[in-house]
Design a protein around this motif. Structure first.
Motif, mmCIF file in Angstrom:
data_model
loop_
_atom_site.group_PDB
_atom_site.id
_atom_site.type_symbol
_atom_site.label_atom_id
_atom_site.label_comp_id
_atom_site.label_asym_id
_atom_site.label_seq_id
_atom_site.Cartn_x
_atom_site.Cartn_y
_atom_site.Cartn_z
ATOM 1 N N GLN A 22 13.049 3.529 4.640
ATOM 2 C CA GLN A 22 13.419 3.215 3.263
ATOM 3 C C GLN A 22 12.259 3.174 2.282
ATOM 4 O OE1 GLN A 22 15.444 -0.521 3.597
ATOM 5 N NE2 GLN A 22 13.623 -1.656 4.179
ATOM 6 N N HIS A 23 11.010 3.226 2.756
ATOM 7 C CA HIS A 23 9.883 3.139 1.821
ATOM 8 C C HIS A 23 8.613 3.775 2.384
ATOM 9 C CE1 HIS A 23 8.553 -0.191 4.403
ATOM 10 N NE2 HIS A 23 7.355 0.029 3.893
ATOM 11 N N VAL A 24 7.687 4.040 1.443
ATOM 12 C CA VAL A 24 6.328 4.468 1.786
ATOM 13 C C VAL A 24 5.389 3.722 0.849
ATOM 14 C CG1 VAL A 24 4.670 6.369 1.907
ATOM 15 C CG2 VAL A 24 7.089 6.792 2.424
ATOM 16 N N LEU A 25 4.373 3.112 1.408
ATOM 17 C CA LEU A 25 3.334 2.448 0.630
ATOM 18 C C LEU A 25 1.986 2.868 1.214
ATOM 19 C CD1 LEU A 25 2.345 0.329 -1.462
ATOM 20 C CD2 LEU A 25 2.609 -1.396 0.349
ATOM 21 N N LEU A 26 1.170 3.518 0.389
ATOM 22 C CA LEU A 26 -0.195 3.872 0.756
ATOM 23 C C LEU A 26 -1.113 3.124 -0.190
ATOM 24 C CD1 LEU A 26 0.397 7.648 1.283
ATOM 25 C CD2 LEU A 26 -0.737 6.195 2.965
ATOM 26 N N ALA B 87 -5.282 1.121 -0.706
ATOM 27 C CA ALA B 87 -6.647 0.839 -0.260
ATOM 28 C C ALA B 87 -6.946 -0.616 -0.589
ATOM 29 C CB ALA B 87 -7.637 1.757 -0.959
ATOM 30 N N GLU B 88 -7.432 -1.345 0.404
ATOM 31 C CA GLU B 88 -7.809 -2.742 0.172
ATOM 32 C C GLU B 88 -9.331 -2.844 0.183
ATOM 33 O OE1 GLU B 88 -7.163 -7.300 1.735
ATOM 34 O OE2 GLU B 88 -6.055 -5.692 2.722
ATOM 35 N N PHE B 89 -9.875 -2.969 -1.011
ATOM 36 C CA PHE B 89 -11.314 -3.147 -1.175
ATOM 37 C C PHE B 89 -11.635 -4.638 -1.079
ATOM 38 C CE2 PHE B 89 -10.243 0.820 -3.217
ATOM 39 C CZ PHE B 89 -11.279 1.665 -2.878
ATOM 40 N N LYS B 90 -12.911 -4.977 -1.075
ATOM 41 C CA LYS B 90 -13.319 -6.375 -0.957
ATOM 42 C C LYS B 90 -12.760 -7.226 -2.111
ATOM 43 C CE LYS B 90 -17.373 -9.286 -0.387
ATOM 44 N NZ LYS B 90 -18.827 -9.345 -0.294
ATOM 45 N N THR B 91 -12.741 -6.664 -3.333
ATOM 46 C CA THR B 91 -12.357 -7.474 -4.493
ATOM 47 C C THR B 91 -11.059 -7.038 -5.175
ATOM 48 O OG1 THR B 91 -13.696 -6.098 -5.984
ATOM 49 C CG2 THR B 91 -14.764 -8.050 -5.001
ATOM 50 N N PHE B 92 -10.389 -6.015 -4.659
ATOM 51 C CA PHE B 92 -9.135 -5.570 -5.272
ATOM 52 C C PHE B 92 -8.367 -4.660 -4.323
ATOM 53 C CE2 PHE B 92 -12.028 -2.144 -6.183
ATOM 54 C CZ PHE B 92 -11.266 -0.985 -6.255
ATOM 55 N N ILE B 93 -7.120 -4.386 -4.707
ATOM 56 C CA ILE B 93 -6.244 -3.471 -3.964
ATOM 57 C C ILE B 93 -5.853 -2.350 -4.908
ATOM 58 C CG2 ILE B 93 -3.966 -3.223 -2.889
ATOM 59 C CD1 ILE B 93 -4.280 -6.222 -2.064
ATOM 60 N N PHE B 94 -5.885 -1.128 -4.413
ATOM 61 C CA PHE B 94 -5.417 0.019 -5.183
ATOM 62 C C PHE B 94 -4.181 0.580 -4.505
ATOM 63 C CE2 PHE B 94 -5.222 4.660 -5.668
ATOM 64 C CZ PHE B 94 -4.916 4.698 -7.021
ATOM 65 N N VAL B 95 -3.061 0.636 -5.229
ATOM 66 C CA VAL B 95 -1.837 1.239 -4.711
ATOM 67 C C VAL B 95 -1.897 2.727 -5.049
ATOM 68 C CG1 VAL B 95 0.681 1.307 -4.833
ATOM 69 C CG2 VAL B 95 -0.521 -0.897 -4.946
ATOM 70 N N ASP B 96 -2.020 3.554 -4.031
ATOM 71 C CA ASP B 96 -2.107 4.996 -4.226
ATOM 72 C C ASP B 96 -0.706 5.584 -4.427
ATOM 73 O OD1 ASP B 96 -3.375 7.424 -4.504
ATOM 74 O OD2 ASP B 96 -4.078 7.538 -2.431
ATOM 75 N N TYR B 97 0.229 5.232 -3.549
ATOM 76 C CA TYR B 97 1.617 5.685 -3.661
ATOM 77 C C TYR B 97 2.543 4.575 -3.218
ATOM 78 C CZ TYR B 97 -0.364 10.401 -3.777
ATOM 79 O OH TYR B 97 -1.091 11.509 -4.111
ATOM 80 N N MET B 98 3.604 4.371 -3.973
ATOM 81 C CA MET B 98 4.675 3.470 -3.552
ATOM 82 C C MET B 98 5.994 4.154 -3.880
ATOM 83 S SD MET B 98 5.403 -0.553 -4.228
ATOM 84 C CE MET B 98 6.678 -0.602 -5.455
ATOM 85 N N TYR B 99 6.825 4.273 -2.868
ATOM 86 C CA TYR B 99 8.115 4.947 -3.021
ATOM 87 C C TYR B 99 9.162 4.150 -2.265
ATOM 88 C CZ TYR B 99 11.847 8.242 -1.932
ATOM 89 O OH TYR B 99 13.072 8.827 -1.768
ATOM 90 N N VAL B 100 10.288 3.923 -2.918
ATOM 91 C CA VAL B 100 11.443 3.311 -2.270
ATOM 92 C C VAL B 100 12.582 4.322 -2.382
ATOM 93 C CG1 VAL B 100 13.097 1.409 -2.281
ATOM 94 C CG2 VAL B 100 10.679 0.967 -2.786
ATOM 95 N N ARG B 101 13.171 4.641 -1.247
ATOM 96 C CA ARG B 101 14.264 5.621 -1.210
ATOM 97 C C ARG B 101 15.380 5.182 -2.154
ATOM 98 N NH1 ARG B 101 15.301 8.088 4.215
ATOM 99 N NH2 ARG B 101 14.499 9.963 3.274
ATOM 100 N N GLY B 102 15.946 6.148 -2.865
ATOM 101 C CA GLY B 102 16.955 5.894 -3.894
ATOM 102 C C GLY B 102 18.076 4.965 -3.474
ATOM 103 N N THR B 103 18.587 5.116 -2.256
ATOM 104 C CA THR B 103 19.703 4.274 -1.801
ATOM 105 C C THR B 103 19.261 2.836 -1.555
ATOM 106 O OG1 THR B 103 19.278 4.905 0.499
ATOM 107 C CG2 THR B 103 20.917 6.206 -0.719
ATOM 108 N N LYS B 104 17.961 2.594 -1.480
ATOM 109 C CA LYS B 104 17.440 1.250 -1.215
ATOM 110 C C LYS B 104 16.883 0.583 -2.472
ATOM 111 C CE LYS B 104 18.414 1.514 3.076
ATOM 112 N NZ LYS B 104 19.506 0.722 3.623
ATOM 113 N N ARG B 105 16.874 1.310 -3.588
ATOM 114 C CA ARG B 105 16.372 0.714 -4.829
ATOM 115 C C ARG B 105 17.325 -0.363 -5.302
ATOM 116 N NH1 ARG B 105 14.557 6.293 -7.543
ATOM 117 N NH2 ARG B 105 12.910 6.700 -6.055
ATOM 118 N N HIS B 106 16.791 -1.297 -6.046
ATOM 119 C CA HIS B 106 17.549 -2.431 -6.592
ATOM 120 C C HIS B 106 18.052 -3.361 -5.487
ATOM 121 C CE1 HIS B 106 17.222 -0.137 -10.239
ATOM 122 N NE2 HIS B 106 17.884 0.847 -9.697
ATOM 123 N N LYS B 107 17.399 -3.317 -4.339
ATOM 124 C CA LYS B 107 17.768 -4.198 -3.229
ATOM 125 C C LYS B 107 16.587 -5.066 -2.812
ATOM 126 C CE LYS B 107 21.314 -1.196 -1.455
ATOM 127 N NZ LYS B 107 22.343 -0.894 -1.924
ATOM 128 N N GLY B 108 15.519 -5.076 -3.623
ATOM 129 C CA GLY B 108 14.384 -5.957 -3.365
ATOM 130 C C GLY B 108 13.287 -5.384 -2.496
#
Length: 187
Positions: free
Chosen positions: A39-43, A45-66
């Motif tokens: 239902q999802h993909v999250l890529l 990078a967790e650096f020492k002082t921050f996080i960078f979200v490269d890609y976040m995808y939630v499959r259409g049928t699972k959207r609006h479900k938290g």
């Protein structure tokens, strides 16, 4: 469906990295992670002082479900600022508005002092993207976010780029610009 195919189905080609590039990041960067399911993909990078979200995808049928909220909250629990790139709102693309509303509900702000023009090595197109960030301390400046973006760009976006694209990205300071001083405006 495999995680990379899920991303390709959703993200415009000019915003994608090759699967080989992503696999190299996952194999060789000990701070680059994949979290995926049917239902999802999250890529990210967790650096020492921050996080960078490269890609976040939630499959259409699972959207609006938290699902997206759960993924973001999992990252928030790390207690570091979270930075991501987002397509600007486009009146001809309802998804851009929905995405921006989602991030706004999750407490993300736009770093309007930062201009970013991503150069795709896949399509040779240039795309203007907004920089969004969430700050648990509420003390992060946009100049600090800019510095983190430069670090991320140099470590993630340009990692072994010639090996994967037979070309190189413009350098970070050529595509990411800090354009104005922040204002302390009342909320």
């Amino acid at each position: 469906m495999q995680w990379y195919e899920m991303l390709k189905e959703y993200f415009p080609e000019e915003e994608m990295k090759t699967k080989q590039h992503l696999n190299t990041l996952l194999a060789e960067k000990d701070h680059y992670y994949l979290d995926s399911s049917e239902q999802h993909v999250l890529l990210y990078a967790e650096f020492k002082t921050f996080i960078f979200v490269d890609y976040m995808y939630v499959r259409g049928t699972k959207r609006h479900k938290g699902v997206g909220k759960q993924l973001i909250h999992k990252l928030k629990q790390k207690g570091k600022p979270i930075i991501l790139e987002a397509e600007p709102q486009d009146p001809n693309d309802a998804d851009t508005s929905k995405r921006l509303r989602f991030y706004s509900r999750e407490g993300f702000k736009e770093a309007d002092s930062i201009q970013y023009t991503k150069h795709s090595l896949l399509t040779n197109e240039r795309v203007n993207l907004d920089i969004l960030y969430w700050d648990p301390s509420e003390n992060e400046t946009q100049l600090s976010i800019y510095t983190k973006m430069i670090q991320m760009y140099e470590e993630i976006h340009t990692f072994k780029e010639f090996e994967h694209y037979h070309d190189v990205h413009p350098r970070a300071h050529d595509v990411i610009h800090f354009v104005k001083q922040e204002h302390n405006l009342p909320s």
